[in-house]
Design an enzyme around this catalytic site. Structure first.
Site, PDB file in Angstrom:
ATOM      1  N   GLU A  34       0.833  -1.225   0.000  1.00  6.42           N
ATOM      2  CA  GLU A  34       0.000   0.000   0.000  1.00  6.42           C
ATOM      3  C   GLU A  34       0.857   1.260   0.000  1.00  6.42           C
ATOM      4  OE1 GLU A  34      -2.846  -0.147  -0.801  1.00  6.42           O
ATOM      5  OE2 GLU A  34      -3.201  -2.258  -0.408  1.00  6.42           O
TER       6      GLU A  34
HETATM    7  C1  FAD Z   1       2.594  -9.721   1.018  1.00  4.91           C
HETATM    8  C2  FAD Z   1       2.307  -8.708  -0.040  1.00  4.91           C
HETATM    9  C3  FAD Z   1       0.992  -8.410  -0.362  1.00  4.91           C
HETATM   10  C4  FAD Z   1       0.718  -7.484  -1.370  1.00  4.91           C
HETATM   11  N1  FAD Z   1      -0.590  -7.276  -1.770  1.00  4.91           N
HETATM   12  C5  FAD Z   1      -0.834  -6.577  -2.911  1.00  4.91           C
HETATM   13  C6  FAD Z   1      -2.143  -6.547  -3.490  1.00  4.91           C
HETATM   14  O1  FAD Z   1      -3.103  -7.085  -2.940  1.00  4.91           O
HETATM   15  N2  FAD Z   1      -2.295  -5.909  -4.671  1.00  4.91           N
HETATM   16  C7  FAD Z   1      -1.277  -5.292  -5.321  1.00  4.91           C
HETATM   17  O2  FAD Z   1      -1.490  -4.741  -6.390  1.00  4.91           O
HETATM   18  N3  FAD Z   1      -0.014  -5.294  -4.790  1.00  4.91           N
HETATM   19  C8  FAD Z   1       0.220  -5.925  -3.620  1.00  4.91           C
HETATM   20  N4  FAD Z   1       1.483  -5.974  -3.091  1.00  4.91           N
HETATM   21  C9  FAD Z   1       2.552  -5.240  -3.770  1.00  4.91           C
HETATM   22  C10 FAD Z   1       3.019  -4.040  -2.962  1.00  4.91           C
HETATM   23  O3  FAD Z   1       2.023  -3.059  -2.902  1.00  4.91           O
HETATM   24  C11 FAD Z   1       4.330  -3.549  -3.603  1.00  4.91           C
HETATM   25  O4  FAD Z   1       5.308  -4.550  -3.344  1.00  4.91           O
HETATM   26  C12 FAD Z   1       4.758  -2.208  -3.059  1.00  4.91           C
HETATM   27  O5  FAD Z   1       3.881  -1.211  -3.505  1.00  4.91           O
HETATM   28  C13 FAD Z   1       6.185  -1.832  -3.465  1.00  4.91           C
HETATM   29  O6  FAD Z   1       6.394  -2.024  -4.827  1.00  4.91           O
HETATM   30  P1  FAD Z   1       7.653  -2.855  -5.332  1.00  4.91           P
HETATM   31  O7  FAD Z   1       7.687  -4.129  -4.560  1.00  4.91           O
HETATM   32  O8  FAD Z   1       7.579  -2.958  -6.794  1.00  4.91           O
HETATM   33  O9  FAD Z   1       8.886  -2.002  -4.881  1.00  4.91           O
HETATM   34  P2  FAD Z   1       9.570  -0.826  -5.745  1.00  4.91           P
HETATM   35  O10 FAD Z   1       8.525   0.073  -6.261  1.00  4.91           O
HETATM   36  O11 FAD Z   1      10.506  -1.432  -6.707  1.00  4.91           O
HETATM   37  O12 FAD Z   1      10.408  -0.073  -4.618  1.00  4.91           O
HETATM   38  C14 FAD Z   1      11.657  -0.530  -4.129  1.00  4.91           C
HETATM   39  C15 FAD Z   1      12.206   0.481  -3.126  1.00  4.91           C
HETATM   40  O13 FAD Z   1      12.448   1.724  -3.794  1.00  4.91           O
HETATM   41  C16 FAD Z   1      11.789   2.777  -3.132  1.00  4.91           C
HETATM   42  N5  FAD Z   1      11.313   3.741  -4.126  1.00  4.91           N
HETATM   43  C17 FAD Z   1      10.791   3.485  -5.347  1.00  4.91           C
HETATM   44  N6  FAD Z   1      10.503   4.630  -5.976  1.00  4.91           N
HETATM   45  C18 FAD Z   1      10.819   5.636  -5.138  1.00  4.91           C
HETATM   46  C19 FAD Z   1      10.753   7.061  -5.201  1.00  4.91           C
HETATM   47  N7  FAD Z   1      10.263   7.703  -6.265  1.00  4.91           N
HETATM   48  N8  FAD Z   1      11.193   7.785  -4.137  1.00  4.91           N
HETATM   49  C20 FAD Z   1      11.671   7.171  -3.045  1.00  4.91           C
HETATM   50  N9  FAD Z   1      11.773   5.823  -2.927  1.00  4.91           N
HETATM   51  C21 FAD Z   1      11.342   5.070  -3.959  1.00  4.91           C
HETATM   52  C22 FAD Z   1      10.628   2.130  -2.381  1.00  4.91           C
HETATM   53  O14 FAD Z   1      10.233   2.906  -1.253  1.00  4.91           O
HETATM   54  C23 FAD Z   1      11.266   0.799  -1.969  1.00  4.91           C
HETATM   55  O15 FAD Z   1      11.991   0.983  -0.787  1.00  4.91           O
HETATM   56  C24 FAD Z   1       1.784  -6.840  -2.046  1.00  4.91           C
HETATM   57  C25 FAD Z   1       3.098  -7.123  -1.690  1.00  4.91           C
HETATM   58  C26 FAD Z   1       3.371  -8.059  -0.717  1.00  4.91           C
HETATM   59  C27 FAD Z   1       4.804  -8.400  -0.420  1.00  4.91           C
END
Ligand code: FAD
Length: 600
Positions: free
Chosen positions: A441
Site C-alpha cells: 500500500e
Molecule cells: C505480502 C504482499 C501483499 C501485497 N498485496 C498486494 C495486493 O493485494 N495488490 C497489489 O497490487 N499489490 C500488492 N502488493 C505489492 C506491494 O504493494 C508492492 O510490493 C509495493 O507497492 C512496493 O512495490 P515494489 O515491490 O515494486 O517495490 P519498488 O517500487 O521497486 O520499490 C523498491 C524500493 O524503492 C523505493 N522507491 C521506489 N521509488 C521511489 C521514489 N520515487 N522515491 C523514493 N523511494 C522510492 C521504495 O520505497 C522501496 O523501498 C503486495 C506485496 C506483498 C509483499
C-alpha cells in the site's frame, strides 16, 4: 501462542469521551441508525468474534499457511469456517448501503470492526479487508448495474474482491504497468497480463472472486495517464449473478513469505479474461485511489494492531518473569529476583508499545470521521473537502503507524529476551506479520514523498496550513484554560518548529530538488510524532477532566495520564532528531557516486 483481549474500554473512551462519535453520527445520514446502544452492541459482538473465532486461528494460520495446487488455494484449517460465520453474521456489508444488501451503518464503524478483526488475526482479516476496498471502489465508480450485480454479492460476502495493481517490474511506479485491455463489440474488454503479489487473489472462501484490475486500452497514453480500471470476475455470470463458466483468470502460484502466511499472496494470470470498465477510460489510477486510500487506512490499522497485540502479550510476561533486583529496592522478596516490569528499560519498551497503540487508535478513529463525511457528503464540494482532509492524513497514518507498529512488535519481542525469538510465545509472528505493513500500500518512502510532494507543496500548503491551525487552536485554547497546559505548550512549540523546518526544507529544495527526497522520511516521521502528540494532548485533557469530576474508573484515567506523560517525555522528543536530519545537508545523502558505493 498470542492471546487477544479486545480493548473495548479504550475503544469506548476514544469514540465516546474523546471524539464524541454520537454527535458526529447525528451529522451524517447513515448515523441515524448508529445510536450509542447500537454502536456498543456491534463493538461487543465484533470483539467476541475476534477473541473467540479469529484469535485462536492466528497461530494455526501462521504454521499451516496457504497451499497451492494446480491453480486452487486451500486456506489454513478453520479459516473457511470462520468466514462462513462472518457472512452469516452479516459483517461484510456493515458499512455499505442498504440498497445493495448492506446494513447502512457509517464507514467508521467498519474501521472499529477492522481493528478488532485485524488485531486478532491479520492474515484472516485481509480476505474481507480486500473485499472492502473493492466494494468502496465499486460504490464510488460503478454503474448502477455494476453495483447491483457485484456490490450486492460483495456486501453479502458470498463473493470476495481483490486489488490487482502490481506487476513484476513495477509496484510503486504504476505508470510502467503493461497489462492490456482490448475492447470487444459487446462493450466488454479482453484483459491480458500478469499481476503479482495479489493478496487474497485465490482461496476457498467464496463462490466467486471479483478482481479490480488496472490495465491499458489500445493507444492509451504512456505513464499513469493511460491506465484504466476493470472488473474481472473469476467466474463469468449472468446479470442476476448466476455463475456460468470460468473466466480466463488463474492463480499461477502463491508466494512463500516472511509473515502473514494465512493470507494467499498470489500471481494472477489474466489470459484474454472478460472484463468490464469501471469508471472512465484512462482515469483508472484516480479511481483506484478510492481503493488505495481505504486500503491505506486499513494498513494503518495493521500498525495499531501490531502495537496493541505486542503490548497485550508482552505485559503478562513482564509481570511474571523474574530477573535480578530492582535498582530502587527489592520488589518480590519471595522470589530469587524481581519481576522484570520493575526494570525501567522493560517499562520503556512496554510503554512505548502502549503509547503507540492508544495514540494510533485515536488518530485512526478521528480520520474515520472524514471517511464518513466523504461517503455521506451531499454535495461534491463537501465530498472533495472530506476526501482532501483524509488524503492529507493518509500518508501520515499509514507510514507512521506501521513504522511504530513494527517498533512495538520488536520491543515486545525484546521484553521476552531470547524467548521472544523462538516460536512458542508467538511474539516473533507479530513481528513477521507486521513487517509487510511498511511496504505494501505504498512503502514508507513513497508515503513520505506523497506527503511532502502532493499533499504539502503541490497543494500550496492549504491542507498543511489547515492541519496546523487545528493544532494551534487546540494548543492555545488549552494553554490558557486546559488541565494539562504543559502538553499544550509542547504541542505549540513542536508545531512552530515543524513550520520552520518545512519552510527551510522547501527553500533548500528550490536550489536542489533532491533536498525534498532526502528530507521526506524525517519530515513524515516528525509529522507522525506531532500528530500523535495532538491526540495525546486531547486524551490527557479528557482524562484529567474526568478525574477532576470524580466518579468511576479512576485507574483508567490515571493510566491514560501516565501514558500521556510517557509520550510527551520519552517519545515526542524523537521528533527533534528528525527535524535535525530533515535539514541536514542533502550532499550527505547524495554526494557518493555510484562507483564509490561499490568501492569497499
Ligand atoms: C505480502 C504482499 C501483499 C501485497 N498485496 C498486494 C495486493 O493485494 N495488490 C497489489 O497490487 N499489490 C500488492 N502488493 C505489492 C506491494 O504493494 C508492492 O510490493 C509495493 O507497492 C512496493 O512495490 P515494489 O515491490 O515494486 O517495490 P519498488 O517500487 O521497486 O520499490 C523498491 C524500493 O524503492 C523505493 N522507491 C521506489 N521509488 C521511489 C521514489 N520515487 N522515491 C523514493 N523511494 C522510492 C521504495 O520505497 C522501496 O523501498 C503486495 C506485496 C506483498 C509483499
Amino acid at each position: 501462542m498470542t492471546v487477544y483481549k479486545a480493548p473495548v474500554r479504550d475503544i469506548n473512551f476514544v469514540i465516546n469521551e474523546l471524539l464524541d462519535f454520537n454527535a458526529h453520527y447525528q451529522t451524517i445520514p447513515a448515523g441515524a441508525e448508529a445510536t450509542p446502544d447500537m454502536v456498543e452492541a456491534i463493538t461487543n459482538e465484533a470483539a467476541k468474534f475476534a477473541e473467540e473465532v479469529l484469535s485462536p486461528l492466528n497461530q494455526i494460520g501462521d504454521e499451516q499457511g496457504c497451499q497451492w495446487n494446480d491453480g486452487e488455494v486451500t486456506t489454513p484449517e478453520g479459516f473457511k469456517e470462520a468466514y462462513k460465520l462472518w457472512v452469516e453474521g452479516g459483517w461484510q456489508g456493515l458499512s455499505h448501503p442498504v440498497e445493495y444488501g448492506g446494513q447502512g451503518l457509517p464507514m467508521s464503524m467498519g474501521l472499529i470492526k477492522s481493528e478488532l478483526v485485524g488485531t486478532a488475526n491479520w492474515s484472516w482479516g485481509m480476505y474481507p479487508g480486500l473485499s472492502l476496498g473493492a466494494m468502496n471502489t465499486l460504490y464510488v465508480h460503478g454503474t448502477e448495474e455494476q453495483k447491483q450485480l457485484y456490490l450486492s454479492k460483495l456486501c453479502e460476502g458470498t463473493w470476495t474482491g481483490t486489488m490487482c495493481l502490481t506487476e513484476a517490474h513495477c509496484g510503486s511506479d504504476l505508470g510502467q504497468m503493461r497489462s492490456k485491455a482490448e475492447p470487444q463489440e459487446d462493450g466488454s474488454y479482453r484483459i491480458t497480463g500478469t499481476k503479482i503479489f495479489i493478496s487474497a487473489g485465490e482461496h476457498d472462501f467464496a463462490e466467486n472472486i471479483i478482481h479490480i484490475v488496472l490495465a491499458r486500452t489500445p493507444g492509451a497514453p504512456e505513464g499513469t495517464k493511460g491506465i484504466s480500471l476493470f472488473i474481472v470476475p473469476k467466474f463469468n455470470t449472468t446479470e442476476d449473478g448466476t455463475i456460468t463458466d470460468r473466466n480466463g483468470v488463474r492463480c499461477g502460484s502463491i508466494e512463500h513469505k516472511m509473515g502473514i502466511h494465512g493470507n494467499a499472496t498470489c500471481v494472477i494470470n489474466f489470459d484474454s479474461a472478460t472484463g468490464y470498465m469501471l469508471g472512465q477510460e484512462n482515469e483508472g489510477l484516480n479511481a483506484m485511489f478510492t481503493f488505495m486510500n481505504t486500503a491505506r487506512i486499513g494498513t494503518a490499522i495493521q500498525g495499531l494492531a501490531a502495537s496493541e497485540l505486542a503490548y497485550q502479550n508482552a505485559l503478562p510476561y513482564a509481570l511474571d518473569r523474574y530477573s535480578m533486583r530492582s535498582l530502587s529496592g527489592v520488589k518480590n522478596p519471595d522470589k530469587a529476583g524481581d519481576a522484570i516490569i520493575h526494570h525501567p528499560d522493560v517499562r520503556r519498551m512496554l510503554l512505548t508499545a502502549r503509547a503507540f497503540a492508544e495514540g494510533g487508535r485515536a488518530m485512526i478513529y478521528d480520520a474515520a470521521k472524514y471517511s464518513d463525511r466523504m461517503v455521506q457528503a451531499e454535495t461534491q464540494a463537501d465530498r472533495d473537502e472530506a476526501e482532501n482532509e483524509l488524503g492529507f492524513l493518509t500518508p501520515i497514518l499509514k507510514a507512521f503507524l506501521t513504522e511504530t507498529g513494527l517498533e512495538s512488535a520488536s520491543n515486545a519481542m525484546q521484553v521476552f529476551g531470547g524467548h521472544g525469538f523462538i516460536k512458542e510465545h508467538g511474539m516473533e509472528q507479530i513481528y513477521r506479520d507486521a513487517r509487510i505493513a511498511t511496504m505494501y500500500e505504498g512503502t514508507t518512502g513513497i508515503q513520505a514523498m506523497d506527503l511532502i510532494g502532493r499533499k504539502v507543496v503541490l497543494d500550496g500548503f492549504k491542507l498543511y496550513g489547515g492541519f496546523c491551525k487545528k493544532l494551534y487552536k487546540f494548543g492555545f485554547k488549552n494553554l490558557i484554560s486546559g488541565k494539562r497546559r504543559c502538553y499544550s505548550a509542547k504541542l505549540i512549540g513542536y508545531t512552530l518548529s515543524w513550520n520552520w523546518h518545512t519552510i527551510k526544507m522547501v527553500a533548500r529544495a528550490s536550489r536542489n530538488r533532491d533536498a525534498v527526497g532526502a528530507a521526506s522520511y524525517d519530515f513524515l516521521m516528525y509529522s507522525g510524532y506531532l500528530s500523535m502528540a495532538y491526540y495525546w494532548a486531547m486524551m490527557a485533557e479528557v482524562a484529567a477532566s474526568k478525574l477532576a469530576e470524580g466518579g468511576d474508573d479512576k485507574a483508567f484515567y490515571e493510566a491514560k495520564l501516565e501514558t500521556a506523560e510517557f509520550y510527551f517525555s520519552r517519545l515526542l522528543p524523537r521528533a527533534k532528531g528528525h527535524a535535525g536530519c530533515m535539514n541536514s545537508s542533502t550532499d550527505s545523502v547524495m554526494a557518493m557516486t555510484l562507483d564509490r558505493f561499490t568501492t569497499r
